[in-house]
Design a protein around this motif. Sequence first.
Motif, short mmCIF file in Angstrom:
data_model
loop_
_atom_site.label_atom_id
_atom_site.label_comp_id
_atom_site.label_asym_id
_atom_site.label_seq_id
_atom_site.Cartn_x
_atom_site.Cartn_y
_atom_site.Cartn_z
N GLY A 114 -10.80 9.68 -1.70
CA GLY A 114 -9.95 8.52 -1.45
C GLY A 114 -10.82 7.36 -1.02
O GLY A 114 -12.02 7.32 -1.32
N TYR A 150 -3.46 -0.74 -0.66
CA TYR A 150 -4.64 -0.01 -1.10
C TYR A 150 -4.27 0.89 -2.28
O TYR A 150 -3.16 1.43 -2.35
CB TYR A 150 -5.21 0.83 0.04
CG TYR A 150 -6.13 0.06 0.95
CD1 TYR A 150 -5.64 -0.61 2.07
CD2 TYR A 150 -7.50 -0.01 0.70
CE1 TYR A 150 -6.49 -1.32 2.90
CE2 TYR A 150 -8.36 -0.71 1.54
CZ TYR A 150 -7.84 -1.37 2.62
OH TYR A 150 -8.69 -2.07 3.45
N LEU A 151 -5.22 1.07 -3.18
CA LEU A 151 -4.95 1.76 -4.44
C LEU A 151 -4.75 3.27 -4.28
O LEU A 151 -4.07 3.88 -5.10
CB LEU A 151 -6.11 1.53 -5.43
CG LEU A 151 -6.25 0.14 -6.02
CD1 LEU A 151 -7.47 0.09 -6.92
CD2 LEU A 151 -5.00 -0.26 -6.78
N ASP A 152 -5.37 3.87 -3.25
CA ASP A 152 -5.38 5.33 -3.24
C ASP A 152 -4.14 5.94 -2.60
O ASP A 152 -3.71 7.02 -2.97
CB ASP A 152 -6.64 5.85 -2.53
CG ASP A 152 -6.69 5.40 -1.08
OD1 ASP A 152 -7.36 6.08 -0.28
OD2 ASP A 152 -6.08 4.36 -0.75
N ASP A 153 -3.56 5.24 -1.59
CA ASP A 153 -2.46 5.88 -0.88
C ASP A 153 -1.35 4.91 -0.48
O ASP A 153 -0.51 5.24 0.34
CB ASP A 153 -2.97 6.61 0.37
CG ASP A 153 -3.69 5.67 1.34
OD1 ASP A 153 -4.32 6.16 2.29
OD2 ASP A 153 -3.63 4.44 1.13
#
Lengths: 750, 225
Positions: free
Chosen positions: B93, B68-71
Motif C-alpha cells: 500500500g 489516497y489511491l490505495d485505501d
Amino acid sequence: MKYVSIILILLSTLWSQPSVLIMSPEPGEEVMDKNILIAASFYNIPDLKAENIQLILDNKNVTSSTFVDNEMISYYIPSLDPGKHKIELFTGEGESVTWSFFVLGERKQKMEPLVYSGKLRTSTSIDQIDEESLSVNQIFFDFKGTAYEMLRFNTKIKLTNQENSMYQPRNVYGFKFNLGDILALNLGDTNPQLSHFTVSGKRIRGFDAALTWGWFNLQIVKGEINRTVQGELNNAYTYTVDVDDDGNNFLALSRQGYTFKQDVLAGRLAFGRGEKFKWGIHFLKARDDTLSVNRIVNNATITYTESAGTFSGLDSGKVYTVDQLSDYALIQSGVDWSGTGPKDNLVIGTDLGINLDKKRIVLEGEIAFSMTNNNIWGGAMSKAEMDTLIDDNIDNKLASFDLGRIPFEPKNITDIFIINPNMVPLSPIDPAAFDDSSDVSLFDAIMSMPSLAFRGRAVLNYWGNNFSINYSQVGPEFISFGNPYLQKNKRELSISDKMKLLNNRLMVNVGYKHQDDNIMTSVDNVESQNTLSLGLNILPGPGLPTANISFKTIDRDNGINEITTLTDSTYNDNRKNTHTNHITFNLNHRFNLLWSHNINTTFMLLNKKDNVSNRINDNPQYIDPGIVSNVFNISLTTYYDIPLKTTLSLSTNSSEFSTGPGKMASQLFNTGNIDGEYAMNEGKYILKAGTNFAKGTGISEVSWIGFKGGVKINIIERLSINAQGEFRSKFVGGETNQSFIARANMDYSF
Amino acid sequence: MRLLVTYGLICGQMLFGLSKVGIAVKVSGAVKIIAAETDVENSLTPGKPLNSEDRITTGNNSFTAIMYLDDKTLIKVMENSELTIRGSRDGYGINKELDIAFGKLSAKIAKQKGKEFRISTPTSVASVKGTDLLISSDPIQGDSFVLITGIIEVTNSITGETTQVNEGETATSTPDGSLDVTETTEEDLEGFLESDEGTEGDIQELRFEIEDDNGNIKQIIIQIN
C-alpha cells in the motif's frame, strides 16, 4: 525450480488481491447536479493495461473524455441531469464493475429559524485534607446555536457556592453573539485579547465588541476589571488616637480591607486582513472609582484597646460599632485611609504583523508605553507644583527638564490621566537626556524608559527548518491593569531552530536564550541567565518505539561578585552564580503481547553546581545551592480483549543537597500507582478503581497509601453521572493524617 | 527462469512504480497545486491525480477533498490552508504523510494495516492508525488535534513529549512546548464544516440497491431521524 515458480506466482496472486476501488461517487450516493467526479483506483490491480479500460456512463462510452492510466481513471462532469445514473467500468479481460448514483436537482433549502444545543452540568466536591475541608458546588450551563444561519450565539454560565461579596466574582455570566464574520459581541464576563501589552487574558465584566470589515478592524472593550469589595465588617477600619485643635482626644477611623471598583476602557484599531499585513494601534484606560468604597459603614465593628481613661465611656477590649463610636470618632477622608490607594493606569501602543511567501516568513512587533498612578486621592499636580517636586528652585524645570515643553496643563487632562507625585514612573524618561551636556543619548534614554515594553519576532519556515528569533523587553515600571501577568524588569533574546530530517522521522531542536535586567542606563548588579538547549525526537515509524532526548544547560548570575562587609565581624554573601545541566530521556512504545500495551519510560538527571570560586574560604557559613537529582518513571497501560484498561506506574526520585555549612543530605522518594477501568453493559457503566502509595526516606520521612474508586453511569443518551472518591492516609514527621476527597457530577446534553 | 524474471518485474513495478498517490475528488473556490516535478503553480481541478511531494494551497472560502489511491483515505482541506501530500509505496500500500504548513483539515483515515499515516506540522507530529480526526495548525499559535474516533499519538517536536489522544479528546500542541489533552468541546469542532456544504435536514438515508432476476433495479430506502 518449476515448483518454486508456481508457488511464487500463487503467492503473488494471493498477495495482490486485485480489485477496483470506487472512489467517487460511492454506490448509491446522492450528489448535486454540478461538478460531479467519477473516479476509481486500480492500485491493487497489477499488470493492467490502460488501453483496455473503458468507462460507460448511462450506456454511453465516455472513455475518450477521461484521464486514464493503469492506476486510476477520473472523469469530471460539470453538470448532469437529475435522476439515477449508471456507471460501468471495464478493466479488460472481461472484468467489469457496475454501480449507480443519484443526481439531485436544485432544491430550495429552508433556513432553519433556530438550531440550538446545550449542556448542563452539576458538580459537587468535598475535600478534607488534614484539618482543612472545602466543599464546592457548581452548576455549568452552556447553550449555543444559530438563528437564520447568520446569527450565532453562545452562553456560558457558571454558578458556584463560592460566590462571595468579599471577593471578586466567582460566578460567570458570558453571552456571545456573532453576526456572520463581521461582528462579534461578548456581554458579561469575557476574556478579551487586544494585544500582548494592553489586554490579554484578564477577565472583564462588561462588553467586548469586535467589528471586522475587510481590512478595517475595530475592537472596543468596556467594563470593570474589579468589582467593589467593602470588606469584612470586623476589619473595615483601623483607628489611631488623635488630638483636635481644642486639645481633645478623638478616634481617627481609617478605612481598610476594601477593593475599589476598577473601570476599564480599551480599544484597538487595526488595518489589514492579517493574511499578509496588519497594523494596529491600541490603548487602555483603567481607573479605580473612588466613590465605590463607602466611607461610612455603620455596622462595621472596631475592637477598642486603649487604656482605661483615654476615652470616658469606652471600655478597653470591648467591640463597638462605628455608629456607637460616633461621639468619639472622626472618619477620615480617603486621602488618609490606611488601605490601598485608588489607582490610575494608561497604556498606549502599536503593533505590526507582516506575513510573506505564504506565511513562510512571519514578522511581528509591538511597542507600548504605560503610566500608572498608585494613589489618585490628591488629584492632579499643576506645573507649578511639579517645578518644586525635586528641588526648591522655582525655575519652571523638573531637574533639567524644561516644563514649558509640556504643551498642556496637567490639571486639564485628569479625564485621561492624573499626574501627581504617586506616578510610576515619576519621570517617564531620564530628564538628563534633554540636557545638551548630558552623556546619556536621547536614543538610550528612550530605550531605557522604565515603563516602556516592546517585543519583536521573526520566523522563517524553509527546507524543513522553523527558525525563530525573538526579542522582548519589559521595563521595571511597565504596568497594564489588563495584563497583570507580565514579568517586569526583564529583557530576553532567544534564537531557535527546529529541523525536520529523514522524512520527518528525526526532529532536531536547538535553542539559545539570554535573559537579563540590564534595562535602565545604570544597573549596579545585572542579573542574567543563559540557556542552551538541544533536543532530538526520533519517530522511526509504525511498530517502533519513539524516543526523545533533551539536553539543557542554564547559567545564572546575579552580578554580585564581592561579599558585603557590614562590620568587622559580620558580612552578607549574596553572590549567586550557578551552572545547571539537565538531561531528559523518554521512550514510548505501543506493542501487542497477548493484549495491547503502551509503555512509557522517562529518565531525568539534574546537576546544579555553585560557580563561585573560593566560596568556602570567603564565607564558611554559606549553604551550597548545588543539587543533584535523578528521576526515573515507568508507566504501562494495557488494553485487554474485554473492556478493561489498567495502568501501572512507578517512579523514584533521589536528590542530594546541602542543608547547612559543610553538610549534605539526601532524600529518596518512591511512588507507585495502579489504576483500572472497566466498562460494563456496552459502556453504560464504567467502573474505576485504584491505589497509590509513596515512601520518602532521608531528611524527611514521609509515606502514604491511598485508595480511590469511581463510577460513571450513562443513564440515558446524553445524560450521565460521574462519582469518584479518594482516601489517603499520610504519615509525616511522626504524625498520621487522613485526607478524603469526594466528587460527583451530572452531565446532560441537548 | 523466464517466470522468475516476469515475477520480479511485476513486483518491481509495484514497489518502485509511479509516484502517483492520490486524486482530488472535490474542489471549491481558489485551490492551487504546486507539482513536485515542475514546481509550477496551477489551479487544482476535480479528478487531477496527485503525486508525492505535491503542495496544495486553499484560499479564502475554498475547499478541496483528496483521496489516497490505495485505501480511500479522505483528507478534506479547509480554507486558507497549505499542505504537502506525500506517499511512499511498499508493495502493500502507500505509507502516507501529510506535511501541514498551516490551516485546517479533517481526515477520515482507513485502517492502515501496518502501514504508516503520519501528519506533521511545524510544531507536532501525529502518528495515526485508523481514525476520524480534525486538525488545525498555525505556525505561531500551535496545533490542535480533535479526535472523533480511533487513537492517535501526538508528539510535540519542541519538547519531544508524546501523548496518546483518545476518542472525544483534543490535543493542543504549542510552539512553546506545551502538549495538553482535554475533552473535546463544541469550540474545538468549529470551522470544520465543508465550505460547499449546504444546510441538510436532520434526516439521514441509507439506500440499498438490489437487482431482481429480470434485471430491474430496486431500491430499499431507510430514513433515520
